[in-house]
Design a protein around this motif. Structure first.
Motif, PDB file in Angstrom:
ATOM      1  N   LYS A 281       9.568   3.559   2.499  1.00 59.42           N
ATOM      2  CA  LYS A 281       8.185   3.712   2.032  1.00 59.42           C
ATOM      3  C   LYS A 281       7.879   2.611   1.016  1.00 59.42           C
ATOM      4  O   LYS A 281       8.707   2.312   0.151  1.00 59.42           O
ATOM      5  CB  LYS A 281       8.005   5.086   1.400  1.00 59.42           C
ATOM      6  CG  LYS A 281       6.599   5.345   0.857  1.00 59.42           C
ATOM      7  CD  LYS A 281       6.538   6.732   0.220  1.00 59.42           C
ATOM      8  CE  LYS A 281       5.207   6.972  -0.459  1.00 59.42           C
ATOM      9  NZ  LYS A 281       5.148   8.297  -1.115  1.00 59.42           N
ATOM     10  N   LYS A 283       4.607   0.628  -1.485  1.00 58.43           N
ATOM     11  CA  LYS A 283       3.258   0.692  -2.053  1.00 58.43           C
ATOM     12  C   LYS A 283       2.736  -0.734  -2.199  1.00 58.43           C
ATOM     13  O   LYS A 283       3.504  -1.687  -2.385  1.00 58.43           O
ATOM     14  CB  LYS A 283       3.250   1.405  -3.406  1.00 58.43           C
ATOM     15  CG  LYS A 283       4.014   0.724  -4.515  1.00 58.43           C
ATOM     16  CD  LYS A 283       3.897   1.506  -5.813  1.00 58.43           C
ATOM     17  CE  LYS A 283       4.721   0.861  -6.941  1.00 58.43           C
ATOM     18  NZ  LYS A 283       4.580   1.600  -8.206  1.00 58.43           N
ATOM     19  N   SER A 284       1.439  -0.846  -2.099  1.00 60.71           N
ATOM     20  CA  SER A 284       0.799  -2.160  -2.177  1.00 60.71           C
ATOM     21  C   SER A 284       0.403  -2.456  -3.613  1.00 60.71           C
ATOM     22  O   SER A 284      -0.350  -1.701  -4.232  1.00 60.71           O
ATOM     23  CB  SER A 284      -0.437  -2.181  -1.273  1.00 60.71           C
ATOM     24  OG  SER A 284      -1.103  -3.420  -1.356  1.00 60.71           O
ATOM     25  N   GLU A 285       0.942  -3.549  -4.137  1.00 62.15           N
ATOM     26  CA  GLU A 285       0.627  -3.996  -5.494  1.00 62.15           C
ATOM     27  C   GLU A 285       0.272  -5.478  -5.448  1.00 62.15           C
ATOM     28  O   GLU A 285       1.116  -6.308  -5.122  1.00 62.15           O
ATOM     29  CB  GLU A 285       1.822  -3.775  -6.442  1.00 62.15           C
ATOM     30  CG  GLU A 285       2.139  -2.318  -6.732  1.00 62.15           C
ATOM     31  CD  GLU A 285       1.165  -1.688  -7.713  1.00 62.15           C
ATOM     32  OE1 GLU A 285       0.372  -2.442  -8.318  1.00 62.15           O
ATOM     33  OE2 GLU A 285       1.191  -0.452  -7.854  1.00 62.15           O
ATOM     34  N   LEU A 289       4.140  -5.824  -1.161  1.00 58.30           N
ATOM     35  CA  LEU A 289       4.730  -4.501  -0.952  1.00 58.30           C
ATOM     36  C   LEU A 289       5.949  -4.302  -1.839  1.00 58.30           C
ATOM     37  O   LEU A 289       6.850  -5.137  -1.857  1.00 58.30           O
ATOM     38  CB  LEU A 289       5.126  -4.317   0.519  1.00 58.30           C
ATOM     39  CG  LEU A 289       3.982  -4.289   1.535  1.00 58.30           C
ATOM     40  CD1 LEU A 289       4.534  -4.104   2.944  1.00 58.30           C
ATOM     41  CD2 LEU A 289       2.989  -3.166   1.221  1.00 58.30           C
ATOM     42  N   MET A 292       9.465   1.893  -2.429  1.00 57.07           N
ATOM     43  CA  MET A 292       9.472   3.138  -3.197  1.00 57.07           C
ATOM     44  C   MET A 292      10.660   4.029  -2.832  1.00 57.07           C
ATOM     45  O   MET A 292      11.152   4.775  -3.669  1.00 57.07           O
ATOM     46  CB  MET A 292       8.172   3.907  -2.954  1.00 57.07           C
ATOM     47  CG  MET A 292       6.919   3.199  -3.430  1.00 57.07           C
ATOM     48  SD  MET A 292       5.420   4.189  -3.132  1.00 57.07           S
ATOM     49  CE  MET A 292       5.616   5.521  -4.312  1.00 57.07           C
ATOM     50  N   PHE A 325       0.891  -0.165   4.922  1.00 60.74           N
ATOM     51  CA  PHE A 325       0.964   0.283   3.532  1.00 60.74           C
ATOM     52  C   PHE A 325      -0.111  -0.356   2.660  1.00 60.74           C
ATOM     53  O   PHE A 325      -0.373   0.107   1.547  1.00 60.74           O
ATOM     54  CB  PHE A 325       2.357   0.015   2.961  1.00 60.74           C
ATOM     55  CG  PHE A 325       3.426   0.908   3.542  1.00 60.74           C
ATOM     56  CD1 PHE A 325       3.530   2.239   3.155  1.00 60.74           C
ATOM     57  CD2 PHE A 325       4.313   0.435   4.496  1.00 60.74           C
ATOM     58  CE1 PHE A 325       4.509   3.063   3.692  1.00 60.74           C
ATOM     59  CE2 PHE A 325       5.288   1.250   5.044  1.00 60.74           C
ATOM     60  CZ  PHE A 325       5.382   2.575   4.640  1.00 60.74           C
ATOM     61  N   HIS A 326      -0.738  -1.415   3.174  1.00 62.44           N
ATOM     62  CA  HIS A 326      -1.881  -1.998   2.472  1.00 62.44           C
ATOM     63  C   HIS A 326      -3.157  -1.218   2.755  1.00 62.44           C
ATOM     64  O   HIS A 326      -4.156  -1.391   2.067  1.00 62.44           O
ATOM     65  CB  HIS A 326      -2.081  -3.461   2.910  1.00 62.44           C
ATOM     66  CG  HIS A 326      -0.982  -4.374   2.468  1.00 62.44           C
ATOM     67  ND1 HIS A 326      -0.674  -4.594   1.139  1.00 62.44           N
ATOM     68  CD2 HIS A 326      -0.114  -5.135   3.186  1.00 62.44           C
ATOM     69  CE1 HIS A 326       0.330  -5.457   1.051  1.00 62.44           C
ATOM     70  NE2 HIS A 326       0.697  -5.797   2.284  1.00 62.44           N
ATOM     71  N   VAL A 328      -5.261   1.854   2.454  1.00 54.93           N
ATOM     72  CA  VAL A 328      -5.324   2.971   1.502  1.00 54.93           C
ATOM     73  C   VAL A 328      -5.294   4.318   2.222  1.00 54.93           C
ATOM     74  O   VAL A 328      -4.614   5.258   1.786  1.00 54.93           O
ATOM     75  CB  VAL A 328      -6.591   2.871   0.623  1.00 54.93           C
ATOM     76  CG1 VAL A 328      -6.731   4.106  -0.263  1.00 54.93           C
ATOM     77  CG2 VAL A 328      -6.551   1.615  -0.226  1.00 54.93           C
ATOM     78  N   PHE A 331      -1.727   5.026   3.419  1.00 54.61           N
ATOM     79  CA  PHE A 331      -0.832   5.333   2.308  1.00 54.61           C
ATOM     80  C   PHE A 331      -1.030   6.764   1.814  1.00 54.61           C
ATOM     81  O   PHE A 331      -0.064   7.445   1.461  1.00 54.61           O
ATOM     82  CB  PHE A 331      -1.041   4.347   1.156  1.00 54.61           C
ATOM     83  CG  PHE A 331      -0.048   4.523   0.041  1.00 54.61           C
ATOM     84  CD1 PHE A 331       1.250   4.058   0.175  1.00 54.61           C
ATOM     85  CD2 PHE A 331      -0.401   5.182  -1.135  1.00 54.61           C
ATOM     86  CE1 PHE A 331       2.185   4.238  -0.843  1.00 54.61           C
ATOM     87  CE2 PHE A 331       0.526   5.368  -2.155  1.00 54.61           C
ATOM     88  CZ  PHE A 331       1.815   4.888  -2.005  1.00 54.61           C
ATOM     89  N   ARG A 332      -2.269   7.232   1.821  1.00 48.86           N
ATOM     90  CA  ARG A 332      -2.538   8.611   1.386  1.00 48.86           C
ATOM     91  C   ARG A 332      -1.876   9.641   2.301  1.00 48.86           C
ATOM     92  O   ARG A 332      -1.561  10.745   1.878  1.00 48.86           O
ATOM     93  CB  ARG A 332      -4.052   8.857   1.350  1.00 48.86           C
ATOM     94  CG  ARG A 332      -4.741   8.212   0.142  1.00 48.86           C
ATOM     95  CD  ARG A 332      -6.237   8.372   0.231  1.00 48.86           C
ATOM     96  NE  ARG A 332      -6.918   7.746  -0.908  1.00 48.86           N
ATOM     97  CZ  ARG A 332      -8.201   7.420  -0.917  1.00 48.86           C
ATOM     98  NH1 ARG A 332      -8.961   7.665   0.149  1.00 48.86           N
ATOM     99  NH2 ARG A 332      -8.737   6.860  -1.990  1.00 48.86           N
ATOM    100  N   GLU A 335       1.728  10.436   1.151  1.00 46.44           N
ATOM    101  CA  GLU A 335       1.791  10.875  -0.237  1.00 46.44           C
ATOM    102  C   GLU A 335       1.374  12.336  -0.322  1.00 46.44           C
ATOM    103  O   GLU A 335       0.569  12.819   0.481  1.00 46.44           O
ATOM    104  CB  GLU A 335       0.828  10.043  -1.097  1.00 46.44           C
ATOM    105  CG  GLU A 335       1.307   8.643  -1.435  1.00 46.44           C
ATOM    106  CD  GLU A 335       2.147   8.618  -2.701  1.00 46.44           C
ATOM    107  OE1 GLU A 335       3.392   8.610  -2.551  1.00 46.44           O
ATOM    108  OE2 GLU A 335       1.585   8.602  -3.804  1.00 46.44           O
TER     109      GLU A 335
END
Length: 356
Positions: A281, A283-285, A289, A292, A325-326, A328, A331-332, A335
């Motif tokens: 997994k 996350k996009s920052e 990537l 996680m 993963f970019h 949104v 990604f939800r 999660e």
């Protein structure tokens, strides 16, 4: 309207009512039944025996001292008059598997008494080393059992097992299914968890394997991918998996062979694509990537369905998948409450769109 509802409730109550019978077995008889396979302690279940030696020894001490022990619930799966092969057990244990395993292991000299405080002089002894009067006392000590009628279906049996699961170490959902859902598909699961490409791709820890999480992942693969099963998911993922396992147990060998080949093909694609930790997994920052976790079951869900639809010659570019993963919305779905119906459908649909 009210009358119809009451009638429906009455009919459901009749269907779900469980017929039981109280019986008592002495320990010598119980051990003989387990040895003969009448009550079957599966080898894979013994491997996952979760009681410590001290806890098992305390049970034996309680039996010697005639201290009451909890009721054992067994299910009569095959009627006494029905002829079956000798390797097919007539009874399965609904609640009390750990107790019966501890008793069987000790009375067959496979374990040693340790950590006793009342009868501390017995510490270090096996069953055949006990004084004769204690051996007789154990052999003749009885345990109360509640036997559940053979007409009960697998889903009801699972529900009972879950409600009665009162051991010192709670069983996980797949452990409950392992004890209550019989059939050829259950055997196939145990075969497929040994596929090396699956082991490499999931990289589960030994503690997770001991809880049968690897077996649940195999079940999850088929529940979601077989004939797009994810589209029939309506909620309660635990029940969804149990229903699917019972359904698959009814399949013939030809269909199960097709399912087996599909599973092996999917993980062969991952192996041939040389992808390390495909179910990680991220996350996009700042458009990059960041990892996680090495394994995430919701990510697993979304990748296995498109994999199941690919040809064996396909080489997967994992970057095409991880670009999700970019997104949104995607990604939800991996999660929070990941088993929400809308999240399950959305993450799989997005993965299919990205890869096929």
């Amino acid at each position: 309207m009210l009358k119809d509802k009451l009638l429906a409730i009455q009919n459901k109550a009749k269907e779900r009512t469980v017929k039981t019978q109280n019986i008592e077995y002495d320990l010598e008889t119980i051990v003989k039944k387990i040895t003969k396979g009448v009550i079957k302690l599966n080898p894979e279940y013994q491997r996952k025996h979760r009681w410590t030696e001290e806890y098992s020894s305390r049970l034996i001490e309680s039996l010697i001292l005639n201290i009451p022990v909890p009721l054992i619930y067994i299910s009569q799966d095959i009627d006494v008059d029905e002829e079956v092969h000798e390797d097919i057990a007539r009874y399965s244990v609904i609640d009390g598997q750990q107790r019966l395993t501890a008793i069987y292991n000790f009375l067959t000299n496979q374990s040693t008494l340790v950590g006793l405080e009342v009868l501390d002089d017995l510490n270090g002894l096996k069953y055949n080393q006990l004084p004769p009067f204690l051996i007789r006392r154990l052999e003749e000590r009885t345990i109360r059992c509640l036997r559940i009628d053979s007409t009960i279906d697998s889903q009801v049996k699972y529900d009972i097992f879950e409600r009665l699961n009162s051991g010192s170490v709670k069983l996980e959902p797949q452990e409950l299914r392992n004890a209550t859902c019989r059939g050829a598909f259950k055997d196939l699961i145990k075969e497929l968890v040994k596929v090396q490409s699956f082991i490499n791709a999931t990289s589960l820890s030994q503690s997770r394997i001991e809880k049968m999480e690897d077996e649940e992942l195999v079940l999850r693969y088929f529940a979601l991918s077989y004939k797009d099963g994810y589209k029939s998911y309506k909620g309660s993922f635990k029940n969804f998996l149990t229903i699917k396992m019972n359904e698959f147990n009814g399949f013939d060998s030809k269909e199960l062979d097709l399912m087996k080949n599909n599973f092996i093909k999917s993980f062969k694609i991952l192996e041939n694509s040389k992808i390390n930790l495909p179910f990680s997994k991220f996350k996009s920052e700042n458009k990059k990537l960041e990892n996680m976790s090495h394994f995430n079951v919701a990510v697993y869900d979304s990748l296995i369905v498109p994999l199941s639809k690919m040809k064996e010659s396909h080489i997967l570019d994992i970057n095409d998948f991880r670009a999700l993963f970019h997104d949104v919305e995607y990604f939800r779905t991996v999660e929070g409450s990941t088993n929400d119906v809308s999240k399950v459908n959305l993450r799989i649909d997005k993965a299919i769109e990205a890869l096929l």
